[in-house]
Structures are given as structure tokens and as C-alpha cells.
Scaffold this motif. Structure first.
Motif, PDB file in Angstrom:
ATOM      1  N   TYR A 123       0.836  -1.198   0.000  1.00 35.85           N
ATOM      2  CA  TYR A 123       0.000   0.000   0.000  1.00 35.85           C
ATOM      3  C   TYR A 123       0.873   1.250   0.000  1.00 35.85           C
ATOM      4  O   TYR A 123       1.956   1.278   0.604  1.00 35.85           O
ATOM      5  CB  TYR A 123      -0.906   0.047   1.233  1.00 35.85           C
ATOM      6  N   GLY A 124       0.379   2.297  -0.660  1.00 35.86           N
ATOM      7  CA  GLY A 124       0.981   3.603  -0.561  1.00 35.86           C
ATOM      8  C   GLY A 124       0.455   4.345   0.658  1.00 35.86           C
ATOM      9  O   GLY A 124      -0.412   3.834   1.387  1.00 35.86           O
ATOM     10  N   ASP A 128      -3.699   3.454  -1.520  1.00 37.70           N
ATOM     11  CA  ASP A 128      -3.723   2.888  -2.861  1.00 37.70           C
ATOM     12  C   ASP A 128      -2.744   1.722  -2.950  1.00 37.70           C
ATOM     13  O   ASP A 128      -1.693   1.718  -2.295  1.00 37.70           O
ATOM     14  CB  ASP A 128      -3.338   3.942  -3.905  1.00 37.70           C
ATOM     15  N   ILE A 129      -3.054   0.736  -3.775  1.00 37.20           N
ATOM     16  CA  ILE A 129      -2.154  -0.397  -3.965  1.00 37.20           C
ATOM     17  C   ILE A 129      -0.938   0.046  -4.772  1.00 37.20           C
ATOM     18  O   ILE A 129      -1.073   0.768  -5.781  1.00 37.20           O
ATOM     19  CB  ILE A 129      -2.875  -1.553  -4.677  1.00 37.20           C
ATOM     20  N   VAL A 130       0.241  -0.341  -4.338  1.00 32.13           N
ATOM     21  CA  VAL A 130       1.473  -0.074  -5.065  1.00 32.13           C
ATOM     22  C   VAL A 130       2.202  -1.398  -5.299  1.00 32.13           C
ATOM     23  O   VAL A 130       2.002  -2.372  -4.562  1.00 32.13           O
ATOM     24  CB  VAL A 130       2.404   0.905  -4.311  1.00 32.13           C
ATOM     25  N   GLU A 131       3.026  -1.425  -6.336  1.00 27.71           N
ATOM     26  CA  GLU A 131       3.886  -2.570  -6.595  1.00 27.71           C
ATOM     27  C   GLU A 131       5.327  -2.080  -6.690  1.00 27.71           C
ATOM     28  O   GLU A 131       5.579  -0.999  -7.253  1.00 27.71           O
ATOM     29  CB  GLU A 131       3.475  -3.287  -7.877  1.00 27.71           C
ATOM     30  N   HIS A 297       0.444  -6.028   3.599  1.00 26.08           N
ATOM     31  CA  HIS A 297       0.039  -4.758   4.190  1.00 26.08           C
ATOM     32  C   HIS A 297       1.281  -3.946   4.532  1.00 26.08           C
ATOM     33  O   HIS A 297       1.303  -3.211   5.510  1.00 26.08           O
ATOM     34  CB  HIS A 297      -0.849  -4.992   5.415  1.00 26.08           C
ATOM     35  N   ASN A 298       2.303  -4.092   3.696  1.00 27.73           N
ATOM     36  CA  ASN A 298       3.454  -3.202   3.772  1.00 27.73           C
ATOM     37  C   ASN A 298       3.026  -1.825   3.271  1.00 27.73           C
ATOM     38  O   ASN A 298       2.297  -1.730   2.271  1.00 27.73           O
ATOM     39  CB  ASN A 298       4.607  -3.718   2.913  1.00 27.73           C
ATOM     40  N   VAL A 299       3.470  -0.778   3.916  1.00 30.30           N
ATOM     41  CA  VAL A 299       3.024   0.570   3.570  1.00 30.30           C
ATOM     42  C   VAL A 299       4.230   1.478   3.357  1.00 30.30           C
ATOM     43  O   VAL A 299       5.083   1.613   4.246  1.00 30.30           O
ATOM     44  CB  VAL A 299       2.126   1.168   4.677  1.00 30.30           C
ATOM     45  N   PRO A 348      12.233   0.153  -5.855  1.00 31.78           N
ATOM     46  CA  PRO A 348      11.566   1.191  -6.650  1.00 31.78           C
ATOM     47  C   PRO A 348      10.111   0.861  -6.919  1.00 31.78           C
ATOM     48  O   PRO A 348       9.787  -0.256  -7.341  1.00 31.78           O
ATOM     49  CB  PRO A 348      12.381   1.209  -7.952  1.00 31.78           C
ATOM     50  N   ILE A 349       9.231   1.829  -6.677  1.00 34.22           N
ATOM     51  CA  ILE A 349       7.809   1.644  -6.981  1.00 34.22           C
ATOM     52  C   ILE A 349       7.617   1.718  -8.497  1.00 34.22           C
ATOM     53  O   ILE A 349       8.070   2.647  -9.151  1.00 34.22           O
ATOM     54  CB  ILE A 349       6.959   2.718  -6.276  1.00 34.22           C
ATOM     55  N   VAL A 350       6.940   0.699  -9.045  1.00 39.40           N
ATOM     56  CA  VAL A 350       6.761   0.636 -10.492  1.00 39.40           C
ATOM     57  C   VAL A 350       5.297   0.717 -10.909  1.00 39.40           C
ATOM     58  O   VAL A 350       5.003   0.769 -12.101  1.00 39.40           O
ATOM     59  CB  VAL A 350       7.418  -0.632 -11.069  1.00 39.40           C
ATOM     60  N   ALA A 351       4.362   0.721  -9.932  1.00 39.13           N
ATOM     61  CA  ALA A 351       2.949   0.836 -10.278  1.00 39.13           C
ATOM     62  C   ALA A 351       2.175   1.344  -9.075  1.00 39.13           C
ATOM     63  O   ALA A 351       2.487   1.035  -7.935  1.00 39.13           O
ATOM     64  CB  ALA A 351       2.378  -0.514 -10.727  1.00 39.13           C
ATOM     65  N   GLU A 352       1.157   2.166  -9.358  1.00 40.62           N
ATOM     66  CA  GLU A 352       0.181   2.602  -8.364  1.00 40.62           C
ATOM     67  C   GLU A 352      -1.195   2.345  -8.941  1.00 40.62           C
ATOM     68  O   GLU A 352      -1.456   2.629 -10.103  1.00 40.62           O
ATOM     69  CB  GLU A 352       0.322   4.091  -8.053  1.00 40.62           C
ATOM     70  N   GLN A 353      -2.096   1.818  -8.121  1.00 42.77           N
ATOM     71  CA  GLN A 353      -3.467   1.541  -8.592  1.00 42.77           C
ATOM     72  C   GLN A 353      -4.477   2.355  -7.800  1.00 42.77           C
ATOM     73  O   GLN A 353      -4.280   2.615  -6.625  1.00 42.77           O
ATOM     74  CB  GLN A 353      -3.763   0.058  -8.434  1.00 42.77           C
TER      75      GLN A 353
END
Length: 353
Positions: A123-124, A128-131, A297-299, A348-353
Motif C-alpha cells: 500500500y501507498g 492505494d495499492i502499489v507494486e 500490508h506493507n506501507v 523502486p515503486i513501479v505501479a500505483e493503482q
């Protein structure tokens, strides 16, 4: 995946001067999987890099050029050069990911599929979901990477960037502080292929304020995802290490800078299937996930659009008893923290949903 051959140019900003920097970046936004080249990759990557320090050599003194082109040296075609051996999972290179603990990890020089092995969903700060990819623990002190320019400030077209450490070497880091190397007008690309060659030639070296996230990996490795704010190619970029060719990824979802060589950090909150301190607990047990899902549930405390974002995360571990209650930064801050600042990891964050 095809290897990067041409030179990528990146504009790196520091003090109002725009300089194209070879190698450690993406440039034309080509993520189609075709061949990309190394003279356009630092070209559109954001900031410019000029200030970063005085012209210097190893000992801090400016070096006079000694006509390096007059000593019979000739360019080396990267196609004909040997490839450096790379092992990210040796005991000297890995911290969380070691082959001695997990025999299923790829062997030395074997391509790594980061999409299937090291992509995490969390999670961000706003929920929001992040990858993000997991490139393991990295130091907070950057390593130097050398980019070559002519005296008029133009990059040396076709020249691969140069490094002097590999994963497992003392001083290695996925995060590189860009150093400008000034060469004479008669210099031919890839005549110099090592840091020692730069020193022997007496070229001026100027450290900049720019940090680039470029994990060195075995040739053929894949990490196909990039954040929407990242225009760099997903294909591998090539550089030189002691006369041998190395491959690396480039992640430019946000600009990174330094004044003292240290890499900026941002907090992340994580929890494991078994809490640290318990038998088999901590990273060895894996992140706790939702039932029948890979959703942790890592943030993360920041995302790439935030001014304080960094892909080098300072890890805070919270009690897995609070797992269900954590879904954003506010709830992560309310969880019981079992350990703060336990490691710094390159994710590195590569996606946010």
C-alpha cells in the motif's frame, strides 16, 4: 531481453546547466523490448547535473590531460568485449536473498526474472495499492559511476558509462553518484573502458549531485515494469567494468540528488508471517499476506510524485497482530513498531493503482 547498445543521453539538473549524461538512464521512453542504445538514456530523465563538486582526481586535485590518444590506445567494440561475471545472491552480495539460504535462487551469471521472483504488492501512504521490485539491502553511501564528455560539454556518443565495483565488492551500491569525466576532442568512444584507464589518462573528474538507481544484474535479466512517471526503458543498459561489459537496469520514477554522496531514504512499514525474535521469524518467514492473495500490508510513506520519495526504504517492522488494521500510512503509524530502521532496501515503486 535485447541489450542496450547505443548511448542514452539524460539531462541531469543541478545548477541551471543542462548536461546530457551517457548510460545510466532511459531516454526515448522505448519500453517495447527492442534494442535501446546507451546515448539517449539520460536524456529526459529530469534534473540537470553540474554543481556537484570541483574538478578532481582521486586525491581531490585537478588532473592535466597527458594526451591519452597518443599512446596507441584504440577503441573497444562492446560486442567483442568479454562480459563481467555477476552474482547478486552470493553471501558477499546478498543480505535478504542468498543462495546459501535459498537454493532455488538463480546461479552466478544466470538471468534473473524480477517480475516473477521479486515483485511485491503493498500500500501507498493514502491506501492505494502499489507494486515495487525488491533489489535487497543496499548501503546509504552511493558508488561512483563515470560518464564521459568532451570539453564543450557534449557527451561522447556511443561511450558506455564506467564503474569500478560489482555486486559483492566492497563499496558496491545499486545507487550511483554520477561523475563527469572531461576528455579531449580527439577522444574516440570506448577507448577507455575502466576507471583505472580514466586515472591513467589524467582526465578531469567532476562529481555531480545526481544519483541514479541502476542495479547491475546478469545479462538477460528482466524487470519489465516501470512507473508511469518513469520514461526510462525496461531493457538493459550496458556499461564498462575493468574492460568488461556489465548490464544494469535503470529506474527513474523520481529524481534523486545528494550533497555528500549519501542516498536519500524514505520510511516503509512491513510485517512478517512470524514476528522477529520468534523461531523462524522476520524476513525468513516472508511477508504476511492476505488469505489466498499476494497482497501484503506493507506501507510506503511516500510515492514517486512526493518530494520526499526515495526508492531506498528505511524498514520499520510492525507487529503482525496489527496486520488487519493496517492499510495506509496513518494506520501503519498506529501499529506497534517492533523494530525501527532495521535496514535500507532498494525497492523502486513501479505501479500505483
Amino acid at each position: 531481453m535485447p541489450r542496450t547498445r547505443r548511448t542514452f543521453l539524460t539531462t541531469i539538473a543541478a545548477a541551471g546547466v543542462t548536461l546530457p549524461v551517457a548510460g545510466c538512464t532511459g531516454g526515448d521512453g522505448d519500453t517495447s523490448g527492442g534494442e535501446t542504445t546507451e546515448t539517449d538514456a539520460m536524456d529526459g530523465g529530469g534534473d540537470s547535473m553540474q554543481d556537484g563538486g570541483d574538478s578532481m582526481t582521486e586525491g581531490g586535485e585537478s588532473m592535466e590531460s597527458t594526451d591519452p590518444m597518443g599512446d596507441g590506445m584504440s577503441p573497444t567494440d562492446p560486442e567483442d568485449a568479454p562480459r563481467a561475471s555477476v552474482d547478486r545472491f552470493s553471501d558477499s552480495a546478498g543480505t535478504l536473498h542468498r543462495r546459501s539460504r535459498n537454493g532455488d535462487l538463480p546461479g552466478p551469471d544466470a538471468a534473473i526474472d524480477f517480475d516473477s521472483l521479486f515483485l511485491t504488492r503493498g500500500y501507498g501512504p493514502g491506501g492505494d495499492i502499489v507494486e515495487y521490485y525488491d533489489f535487497d539491502v543496499q548501503p546509504t553511501e552511493s558508488a561512483p559511476i563515470y560518464a564521459l564528455f568532451y570539453e564543450d560539454g557534449d557527451p561522447v556518443e556511443g561511450q558506455l558509462n564506467i564503474v569500478d565495483v560489482l555486486p559483492g565488492d566492497e563499496g558496491y551500491n545499486d545507487f550511483w553518484r554520477v561523475h563527469m569525466v572531461t576528455v579531449p576532442d580527439d577522444y574516440e568512444a570506448n577507448t577507455v573502458t575502466s576507471v583505472q584507464g580514466i586515472r591513467d589518462a589524467g582526465f578531469d573528474i567532476t562529481p555531480t549531485d545526481t544519483i541514479k538507481n541502476c542495479p547491475i544484474v546478469p545479462d538477460g535479466s528482466t524487470a519489465s515494469m516501470r512507473h508511469s512517471a518513469d520514461g526510462s526503458p525496461a531493457s538493459l543498459v550496458e556499461g564498462w567494468y575493468d574492460g568488461e561489459v556489465v548490464s544494469y537496469f535503470l529506474f527513474e520514477e523520481a529524481a534523486l540528488s545528494t550533497t555528500d554522496g549519501s542516498v536519500p531514504q524514505s520510511p516503509i512499514y512491513v510485517t512478517f508471517e512470524t514476528n522477529p525474535g520468534e523461531d523462524g521469524g522476520g524476513p525468513a518467514s516472508g511477508f504476511m499476506t492476505e488469505t489466498d492473495s499476494d497482497q501484503t500490508h506493507n506501507v510506503t510513506a511516500t510515492v514517486p510524485d512526493d518530494d520526499s520519495y526515495s526508492p531506498l526504504w528505511s524498514v520499520n517492522v510492525y507487529d503482525n497482530a496489527d496486520f488487519a488494521a493496517v492499510s495506509d500510512l496513518d494506520t501503519a503509524g498506529s501499529a506497534e513498531i517492533l523494530a525501527a530502521g532495521t535496514a535500507t532496501v532498494n525497492c523502486p515503486i513501479v505501479a500505483e493503482q
